[in-house]
Design an enzyme around this catalytic site. Sequence first.
Site, mmCIF file in Angstrom:
data_model
loop_
_atom_site.group_PDB
_atom_site.id
_atom_site.type_symbol
_atom_site.label_atom_id
_atom_site.label_comp_id
_atom_site.label_asym_id
_atom_site.label_seq_id
_atom_site.Cartn_x
_atom_site.Cartn_y
_atom_site.Cartn_z
ATOM 1 C CD GLU A 25 1.394 10.528 -13.886
ATOM 2 O OE1 GLU A 25 1.845 10.804 -15.004
ATOM 3 O OE2 GLU A 25 1.986 9.799 -13.063
ATOM 4 C CD GLU B 176 -1.587 2.949 6.498
ATOM 5 O OE1 GLU B 176 -1.168 3.657 7.427
ATOM 6 O OE2 GLU B 176 -1.021 1.886 6.140
ATOM 7 C CG HIS C 68 2.872 11.401 -8.958
ATOM 8 N ND1 HIS C 68 4.095 11.759 -9.446
ATOM 9 C CD2 HIS C 68 2.446 10.359 -9.720
ATOM 10 C CE1 HIS C 68 4.399 10.969 -10.467
ATOM 11 N NE2 HIS C 68 3.426 10.106 -10.651
ATOM 12 C CG HIS D 153 -0.236 0.146 2.532
ATOM 13 N ND1 HIS D 153 0.121 -0.956 3.276
ATOM 14 C CD2 HIS D 153 0.220 1.217 3.220
ATOM 15 C CE1 HIS D 153 0.747 -0.557 4.372
ATOM 16 N NE2 HIS D 153 0.825 0.753 4.361
#
Length: 142
Positions: free
Chosen positions: A119, A56, A76, A7
Amino acid sequence: MALKYLHTMVRVKDLEKSMAFYELLGLKKTRQIDSEGGRFSLVFMAPPGQEDCPIELTYNWDGDEGLPSDSRHFGHLAYGVDDIYATCQTLMDAGITINRPPRDGHMAFVRSPDNISIELLQNGGALEPAEPWASMENTGHW
């Protein structure tokens, strides 16, 4: 050595506002952990069918005065979308600033309420340039 993506964690200042933003992108809450002792909540959100690729959201109950900051150390998050124009329009209609419009029919950037750069990339080939996107200027930075 085998490696598996687990994550990406980002700290958020307003959990409800941040969750609403990621829901606009199409993510759904997959689980939540609340820690009384640590005084924080972890909310995991992922695209449907991609529950093994969550973000998360870490929320400190007592606040975090450092948020949001404009630190560039994070970079990003990137998500592929089926229609970049429709996605950007949905976000814009909800009051989200399109920092880098999809002038090329391929790529756009927005920021979350916590200043995380997101993005957006068109799945497959780029769409034909179209207005209002083709002539829209950048706003801020990403």
